[in-house]
Design an enzyme around this catalytic site. Structure first.
Site, short mmCIF file in Angstrom:
data_model
loop_
_atom_site.label_atom_id
_atom_site.label_comp_id
_atom_site.label_asym_id
_atom_site.label_seq_id
_atom_site.Cartn_x
_atom_site.Cartn_y
_atom_site.Cartn_z
N ASP A 115 6.65 14.27 -5.39
CA ASP A 115 5.41 13.65 -5.86
C ASP A 115 4.81 14.37 -7.05
OD1 ASP A 115 5.23 11.56 -4.14
OD2 ASP A 115 3.79 12.46 -2.78
N LYS B 32 2.78 9.44 -8.08
CA LYS B 32 1.75 8.39 -8.18
C LYS B 32 0.42 9.05 -8.52
CE LYS B 32 2.67 6.88 -3.99
NZ LYS B 32 2.54 6.11 -2.74
N MET C 120 -9.35 12.72 -3.09
CA MET C 120 -9.10 11.61 -4.03
C MET C 120 -10.37 10.79 -4.28
SD MET C 120 -5.49 10.36 -2.30
CE MET C 120 -6.28 10.16 -0.71
#
Length: 510
Positions: free
Chosen positions: A36, A58, A172
């Site tokens: 990732d 991502k 996030m």
């Protein structure tokens, strides 16, 4: 056909030192690594050379592969009979969609294991000096995804319940920070509740902004904080003033270019990063062994020498590899005394179980080694110097003056590392604070790699030299070293840099 297996591995919060031992073990065994955006790329150094590495990172607005395709990729590689590591930032089962990947594997009857990782929800606040719980402040903690659209008709987040919890960690959530703060205040959270937002937590470019629920969104915007970042809300944020250990390191946030060979750079980078520096490993040199008939012949005649001299770590490693290539082992050195130029060379030898007979007391240069030899009777002694092809001739000349019969064996040569050119250009453009040089060859090749126009970017950079010989080469190119190590070792170099930033104490400050 051999049945494959998938490991869902947590890469931790960013600092590679926080990676787990089990994670390292399975990475070393992996045939395929699917990793990732938030997995520190340095963890890939644990992989075997032939491992297939696939990036599926991502981040907001840029997805390399949709989650469904990642699931299919895991299944496909496992069905090929391969050991697959799915390397995910933080912990795979904490907002990492690891549960969805596990479901896909179960449906296809693919065996898997989960290797938990240290979550950023706990580690990042710790690196910012904030304990997420404290008996004097709170005993309750909630970890929430902040990745939820403001215009969502029905939120899955119960802000009323959250307003009553002592410490809130939003992952996030930096984009939705204004909405998060607004909703908590609406549900009764005190507008003066302390808040911290931490970007790139646990690595040396960590950046922390503090405020209150009422003003944090504005402060974050002013400081330009973007993802990846986490939000900590609660009275524990007040403890940062006392506990801010990581951002108080002596080299915190200093950007340093390391010009050593790729194989040697990691040791220096590790020591500087322990002091808080951001290191860019940009090798200007690469080592290539010299394999010819003369080298092989002299390897066959080792027994005729009284002394073998090594003047670098690379000399030791290349010499021993050549020895093994000829089908010999350490017994070929029986009866031969060994001298080394300094501590680093001594340490490499000792790693192979060989203890040198002679080393300079302090001056780890050719002159220092000559001084050590001058106390011995060298008349008619046969000395072999295994060294780089191009270097100063001080040692062989002075040893001959002392009566020795000296033969020089160029065992390797240093060549320019052309593949570093573009990366070096890019890093210099972004701006760095220091550049370290550990030999004259790193200096020469550094200046070969940069264009004349780029020399303008070097004006405000601190040049660091490992010793007077390297400093002299720097001066030849018109640059005075700002820092010169007193002890000509990696440890001495690091110590001099640290002292320079601690009120210029110690080291030789130019």
């Amino acid at each position: 056909m051999k049945k494959g297996k998938v490991y869902l591995v947590g890469a931790g919060p960013g600092d590679p030192g926080l990676f787990t031992l089990k994670g390292k073990k399975v990475l070393e065994e992996a045939d395929v690594v699917i990793y990732d955006y938030l997995a520190n790329p340095r963890l890939l150094d644990f992989c075997k050379e032939e491992a297939e590495k696939i990036y599926v990172g991502k981040k907001a607005g840029a997805h390399t592969l949709p989650q469904e395709e990642i699931n299919k990729l895991l299944v496909e590689k496992a069905k090929e009979g391969k050991i697959v590591v799915r390397l995910k930032g933080g912990d795979p089962f904490l907002f990492g969609r690891g549960g969805e990947e596990a479901e896909a594997l179960v449906e296809e009857n693919i065996p898997f294991e989960v290797v938990p990782g240290i979550t950023s929800a706990i580690a990042v606040p710790a690196y910012a000096g904030i304990p997420v719980t404290h008996r004097d402040y709170t005993s309750t903690l909630a970890i929430i995804t902040g990745h939820e659209a403001e215009n969502k008709e029905e939120s899955k987040i119960d802000f009323l319940a959250l307003s009553k919890i002592g410490t809130l960690i939003f992952l996030m959530g930096v984009k939705n920070l204004p909405y998060i703060a607004k909703r908590l205040i609406e549900e009764g959270k005190n507008p003066n509740t302390p808040v911290a937002v931490i970007q790139w937590g646990t690595i040396p470019n960590q950046k922390t902004v503090t405020g209150t629920l009422e003003n944090i969104a504005e402060k974050v915007k002013e400081k330009g904080i973007t993802a990846p970042a986490i939000i900590i809300i609660g009275e524990v944020v007040k403890l940062r003033e006392k506990f801010n250990w990581f951002e108080s390191k002596p080299l915190f946030g200093k950007k340093i270019i390391i010009t050593r060979t790729r194989e040697q750079a990691s040791k220096l980078a590790e020591k500087l990063e322990e002091l808080g520096a951001i290191c860019y490993e940009i090798p200007t040199i690469k080592v290539e062994p010299i394999l010819n008939e003369k080298v092989f012949q002299m390897i066959e005649e080792l027994s005729k020498y009284d002394w073998i001299v090594f003047t670098s770590e690379n000399g030791v490693k290349t010499f021993l590899k050549t020895l093994w290539k000829k089908g010999k082992d350490l017994r070929a050195l029986g009866g031969v005394k060994i001298a080394v130029i300094g501590k680093a060379t001594k340490n490499v030898l000792e790693n192979y179980g060989i203890f040198p007979d002679l080393i300079p007391e302090k001056d780890y240069t050719q002159e220092g080694l000559v001084s050590a030899f001058s106390k011995l009777d060298l008349k008619n002694k046969y000395i072999l110097i295994a060294r780089a092809k191009e270097t100063r001739e001080v040692l062989p000349e002075k040893l001959r003056e002392l009566g020795a019969k000296v033969e020089v064996l160029p065992i390797y040569e240093t060549k320019i590392c052309e593949e570093s050119k573009e990366k070096l250009k890019e890093i210099l453009k972004e701006g760095v604070d220091l550049i370290t040089f550990t030999s004259s060859s790193t200096v020469k090749n550094f200046f070969k790699l940069i264009e004349d126009a780029e020399k303008e970017q070097l004006k405000n950079i601190i040049f660091v030299s490992i010793g007077p010989i390297t400093s002299s080469t720097l001066k030849e190119f018109g640059f005075e070293p700002h820092i010169e190590a007193e002890e000509y070792t990696i440890e001495g170099l690091v110590r001099a840099i640290e002292n320079y930033f601690s009120k210029n104490e110690g080291g030789v400050i130019k």
